[in-house]
Design a protein around this motif. Structure first.
Motif, PDB file in Angstrom:
ATOM      1  N   ALA A  73      13.500  -2.934   0.124  1.00 15.84           N
ATOM      2  CA  ALA A  73      12.397  -2.506  -0.739  1.00 15.84           C
ATOM      3  C   ALA A  73      12.824  -1.297  -1.565  1.00 15.84           C
ATOM      4  N   ARG A  74      13.568  -0.378  -0.944  1.00 21.60           N
ATOM      5  CA  ARG A  74      14.072   0.793  -1.657  1.00 21.60           C
ATOM      6  C   ARG A  74      14.969   0.368  -2.816  1.00 21.60           C
ATOM      7  N   ASP A  75      15.885  -0.550  -2.538  1.00 20.89           N
ATOM      8  CA  ASP A  75      16.790  -1.020  -3.586  1.00 20.89           C
ATOM      9  C   ASP A  75      16.020  -1.665  -4.740  1.00 20.89           C
ATOM     10  N   ASP A  76      15.017  -2.465  -4.417  1.00 14.29           N
ATOM     11  CA  ASP A  76      14.194  -3.105  -5.453  1.00 14.29           C
ATOM     12  C   ASP A  76      13.477  -2.065  -6.305  1.00 14.29           C
ATOM     13  N   LEU A  77      12.920  -1.052  -5.659  1.00 15.05           N
ATOM     14  CA  LEU A  77      12.176  -0.023  -6.384  1.00 15.05           C
ATOM     15  C   LEU A  77      13.099   0.824  -7.251  1.00 15.05           C
ATOM     16  N   VAL A  78      14.255   1.186  -6.739  1.00 15.33           N
ATOM     17  CA  VAL A  78      15.222   1.940  -7.535  1.00 15.33           C
ATOM     18  C   VAL A  78      15.648   1.103  -8.741  1.00 15.33           C
ATOM     19  N   GLY A  79      15.836  -0.198  -8.527  1.00 16.83           N
ATOM     20  CA  GLY A  79      16.188  -1.090  -9.628  1.00 16.83           C
ATOM     21  C   GLY A  79      15.106  -1.180 -10.688  1.00 16.83           C
ATOM     22  N   ALA A  80      13.866  -0.902 -10.296  1.00 13.28           N
ATOM     23  CA  ALA A  80      12.741  -0.907 -11.237  1.00 13.28           C
ATOM     24  C   ALA A  80      12.443   0.500 -11.758  1.00 13.28           C
ATOM     25  N   ASP A  81      13.384   1.435 -11.531  1.00  9.90           N
ATOM     26  CA  ASP A  81      13.247   2.821 -11.994  1.00  9.90           C
ATOM     27  C   ASP A  81      12.065   3.570 -11.386  1.00  9.90           C
ATOM     28  N   VAL A  82      11.696   3.217 -10.152  1.00  9.76           N
ATOM     29  CA  VAL A  82      10.652   3.944  -9.442  1.00  9.76           C
ATOM     30  C   VAL A  82      11.334   5.051  -8.630  1.00  9.76           C
ATOM     31  N   PRO A  83      11.003   6.324  -8.895  1.00 11.33           N
ATOM     32  CA  PRO A  83      11.622   7.406  -8.127  1.00 11.33           C
ATOM     33  C   PRO A  83      11.217   7.358  -6.653  1.00 11.33           C
ATOM     34  N   ILE A  84      12.175   7.623  -5.796  1.00 12.88           N
ATOM     35  CA  ILE A  84      11.908   7.672  -4.364  1.00 12.88           C
ATOM     36  C   ILE A  84      11.493   9.105  -4.028  1.00 12.88           C
ATOM     37  N   VAL A  85      10.296   9.272  -3.502  1.00 11.20           N
ATOM     38  CA  VAL A  85       9.777  10.589  -3.151  1.00 11.20           C
ATOM     39  C   VAL A  85      10.342  11.034  -1.804  1.00 11.20           C
ATOM     40  N   ALA A  86      10.391  10.126  -0.847  1.00  7.29           N
ATOM     41  CA  ALA A  86      10.971  10.400   0.474  1.00  7.29           C
ATOM     42  C   ALA A  86      11.793   9.180   0.864  1.00  7.29           C
ATOM     43  N   GLU A  87      13.070   9.406   1.087  1.00  8.94           N
ATOM     44  CA  GLU A  87      13.993   8.331   1.459  1.00  8.94           C
ATOM     45  C   GLU A  87      13.599   7.724   2.806  1.00  8.94           C
ATOM     46  N   PRO A  88      13.997   6.474   3.053  1.00  6.05           N
ATOM     47  CA  PRO A  88      13.694   5.858   4.351  1.00  6.05           C
ATOM     48  C   PRO A  88      14.268   6.689   5.504  1.00  6.05           C
ATOM     49  N   GLU A  89      13.434   6.917   6.506  1.00  4.51           N
ATOM     50  CA  GLU A  89      13.887   7.608   7.707  1.00  4.51           C
ATOM     51  C   GLU A  89      13.031   7.171   8.890  1.00  4.51           C
ATOM     52  N   THR A  90      13.631   7.226  10.054  1.00  6.36           N
ATOM     53  CA  THR A  90      12.896   6.920  11.273  1.00  6.36           C
ATOM     54  C   THR A  90      12.094   8.148  11.664  1.00  6.36           C
ATOM     55  N   LYS A  91      10.793   7.982  11.746  1.00  5.51           N
ATOM     56  CA  LYS A  91       9.893   9.080  12.072  1.00  5.51           C
ATOM     57  C   LYS A  91       9.831   9.276  13.590  1.00  5.51           C
ATOM     58  N   PRO A  92       9.322  10.429  14.048  1.00  2.01           N
ATOM     59  CA  PRO A  92       9.231  10.662  15.490  1.00  2.01           C
ATOM     60  C   PRO A  92       8.414   9.599  16.230  1.00  2.01           C
ATOM     61  N   TRP A  93       7.500   8.924  15.541  1.00  2.00           N
ATOM     62  CA  TRP A  93       6.685   7.882  16.157  1.00  2.00           C
ATOM     63  C   TRP A  93       7.377   6.518  16.128  1.00  2.00           C
ATOM     64  N   GLY A  94       8.623   6.476  15.627  1.00  2.06           N
ATOM     65  CA  GLY A  94       9.445   5.281  15.734  1.00  2.06           C
ATOM     66  C   GLY A  94       9.415   4.324  14.565  1.00  2.06           C
ATOM     67  N   LEU A  95       8.602   4.583  13.556  1.00  2.00           N
ATOM     68  CA  LEU A  95       8.552   3.710  12.385  1.00  2.00           C
ATOM     69  C   LEU A  95       9.529   4.212  11.324  1.00  2.00           C
ATOM     70  N   PRO A 103       1.881   4.770 -10.692  1.00  2.00           N
ATOM     71  CA  PRO A 103       1.768   5.492 -11.972  1.00  2.00           C
ATOM     72  C   PRO A 103       0.702   6.583 -11.996  1.00  2.00           C
ATOM     73  N   ASP A 104      -0.280   6.543 -11.087  1.00  2.00           N
ATOM     74  CA  ASP A 104      -1.318   7.570 -11.035  1.00  2.00           C
ATOM     75  C   ASP A 104      -0.994   8.684 -10.045  1.00  2.00           C
ATOM     76  N   GLY A 105       0.194   8.653  -9.438  1.00  2.00           N
ATOM     77  CA  GLY A 105       0.581   9.688  -8.491  1.00  2.00           C
ATOM     78  C   GLY A 105       0.131   9.438  -7.068  1.00  2.00           C
ATOM     79  N   ARG A 106      -0.455   8.271  -6.825  1.00  2.00           N
ATOM     80  CA  ARG A 106      -0.913   7.899  -5.489  1.00  2.00           C
ATOM     81  C   ARG A 106       0.295   7.603  -4.612  1.00  2.00           C
ATOM     82  N   SER A 107       0.310   8.117  -3.393  1.00  2.00           N
ATOM     83  CA  SER A 107       1.426   7.879  -2.479  1.00  2.00           C
ATOM     84  C   SER A 107       1.344   6.488  -1.866  1.00  2.00           C
ATOM     85  N   LEU A 108       2.483   5.821  -1.855  1.00  2.00           N
ATOM     86  CA  LEU A 108       2.634   4.548  -1.155  1.00  2.00           C
ATOM     87  C   LEU A 108       3.679   4.776  -0.082  1.00  2.00           C
TER      88      LEU A 108
END
Length: 124
Positions: A73-95, A103-108
């Motif tokens: 999904a990251r690769d697809d979004l970068v290919g569509a020129d969508v800036p990555i706000v936070a790179e993929p990482e494993t969170k303390p809760w395991g996800l 475009p409206d600044g809403r976080s996904l």
């Protein structure tokens, strides 16, 4: 109260750009279109962009979207020129999570659930 169905409504000052983002960049399938809006399939839920509703500042809203492969999904979004706000990482809760903005600044938050995570296990 019995809830039969639900959807998330995303208002925007530019509903055409927001619709294009969810349709063309994220590739969500259209559930239905009506004069003044579009409803998208989003996994087991629905996302509606009602162009007929007044917009508000969407920066406080967050969408949590589960994907099979967050790296792809990251690769697809970068290919569509969508800036990555936070790179993929494993969170303390395991996800595995990453964040982008629409475009409206809403976080996904795009989330991958690892095979060994409790959300994947049948605990019966």
């Amino acid at each position: 109260m019995e809830i039969l169905t639900s959807r998330t409504l995303l208002t925007s000052t530019d509903p055409q750009a927001l619709t294009a983002f969810y349709r063309d960049v994220l590739g969500l399938a259209i559930a239905r279109e009506y004069p003044g809006g579009t409803v998208f399939h989003a996994g087991a839920g629905l996302i509606e962009i009602p162009a007929h509703m007044p917009a508000h500042d969407g920066t406080g809203d967050v969408l949590w979207l589960q994907v099979r492969d967050v790296a792809a999904a990251r690769d697809d979004l970068v290919g569509a020129d969508v800036p990555i706000v936070a790179e993929p990482e494993t969170k303390p809760w395991g996800l595995i999570e990453m964040t982008v903005h629409d475009p409206d600044g809403r976080s996904l938050i795009l989330v991958q659930i690892p095979a060994d995570h409790p959300l994947r296990r049948d605990l019966r």
